[in-house]
Write a protein that holds these residues in place. Structure first.
Motif, PDB file in Angstrom:
ATOM      1  N   LEU A  87       0.832  -1.205   0.000  1.00 51.91           N
ATOM      2  CA  LEU A  87       0.000   0.000   0.000  1.00 51.91           C
ATOM      3  C   LEU A  87       0.864   1.251   0.000  1.00 51.91           C
ATOM      4  O   LEU A  87       0.546   2.234  -0.669  1.00 51.91           O
ATOM      5  N   TRP A  88       1.953   1.234   0.761  1.00 51.17           N
ATOM      6  CA  TRP A  88       2.851   2.397   0.783  1.00 51.17           C
ATOM      7  C   TRP A  88       3.533   2.589  -0.571  1.00 51.17           C
ATOM      8  O   TRP A  88       3.716   3.718  -1.024  1.00 51.17           O
ATOM      9  N   ILE A  89       3.888   1.485  -1.207  1.00 47.14           N
ATOM     10  CA  ILE A  89       4.490   1.569  -2.541  1.00 47.14           C
ATOM     11  C   ILE A  89       3.488   2.145  -3.530  1.00 47.14           C
ATOM     12  O   ILE A  89       3.827   3.014  -4.337  1.00 47.14           O
ATOM     13  N   ALA A  90       2.240   1.683  -3.475  1.00 51.46           N
ATOM     14  CA  ALA A  90       1.200   2.213  -4.370  1.00 51.46           C
ATOM     15  C   ALA A  90       0.967   3.691  -4.092  1.00 51.46           C
ATOM     16  O   ALA A  90       0.773   4.480  -5.020  1.00 51.46           O
ATOM     17  N   PHE A  91       1.006   4.077  -2.828  1.00 57.10           N
ATOM     18  CA  PHE A  91       0.855   5.491  -2.477  1.00 57.10           C
ATOM     19  C   PHE A  91       2.022   6.313  -3.032  1.00 57.10           C
ATOM     20  O   PHE A  91       1.827   7.396  -3.581  1.00 57.10           O
ATOM     21  N   GLY A  92       3.239   5.790  -2.914  1.00 61.02           N
ATOM     22  CA  GLY A  92       4.409   6.486  -3.452  1.00 61.02           C
ATOM     23  C   GLY A  92       4.354   6.620  -4.966  1.00 61.02           C
ATOM     24  O   GLY A  92       4.683   7.672  -5.523  1.00 61.02           O
ATOM     25  N   LEU A  93       3.924   5.556  -5.646  1.00 61.94           N
ATOM     26  CA  LEU A  93       3.772   5.633  -7.098  1.00 61.94           C
ATOM     27  C   LEU A  93       2.668   6.611  -7.491  1.00 61.94           C
ATOM     28  O   LEU A  93       2.769   7.289  -8.517  1.00 61.94           O
ATOM     29  N   SER A  94       1.637   6.705  -6.680  1.00 59.29           N
ATOM     30  CA  SER A  94       0.577   7.683  -6.947  1.00 59.29           C
ATOM     31  C   SER A  94       1.105   9.104  -6.819  1.00 59.29           C
ATOM     32  O   SER A  94       0.719   9.984  -7.598  1.00 59.29           O
ATOM     33  N   ILE A  95       1.989   9.323  -5.872  1.00 56.27           N
ATOM     34  CA  ILE A  95       2.597  10.652  -5.724  1.00 56.27           C
ATOM     35  C   ILE A  95       3.477  10.968  -6.938  1.00 56.27           C
ATOM     36  O   ILE A  95       3.431  12.083  -7.468  1.00 56.27           O
TER      37      ILE A  95
END
Length: 109
Positions: A87-95
């Motif tokens: 989830l943190w990786i997906a959040f970082g990619l979203s940023i």
């Protein structure tokens, strides 16, 4: 055996997230950006704002690379009730996606 399986899954997630970040960063904002470097069009004095209008499909296609990580992270969260690093990786990619296609998008008059 379970440790190896989890290691392989984590390795696949890490490699996929690196690939996704590279694809998001390398995708053009406008599909006609190639015209800016074309030596045959050097006399035209093209800028990003004078390029032909794009249909805007690139941001949509690039967000599709984030969705598998987001779905996997949400499924793991639903099962374990813990926030998984996916989830943190997906959040970082979203940023990264937001910076690339929204915040740093050139504004044309």
């Amino acid at each position: 055996m379970k440790k190896y399986f989890l290691f392989v899954i984590d390795l696949v997630i890490a490699l996929y997230s690196i690939l996704s970040a590279l694809v998001i960063v390398s995708m053009p904002i406008n599909k006609f950006e190639w015209m800016l470097e074309d030596p045959l069009l050097a006399d035209e004095k093209l800028t990003f704002c004078t390029l032909p209008v794009d249909d805007g499909g690139t941001p949509f296609i690039s967000i599709l690379y984030i969705l598998p990580l987001l779905v996997a992270g949400l499924i793991i969260f639903a099962k374990k009730r813990q926030i998984h690093p996916t989830l943190w990786i997906a959040f970082g990619l979203s940023i990264i996606w937001f910076l690339r296609f929204v915040l740093l998008y050139p504004s044309c008059p």
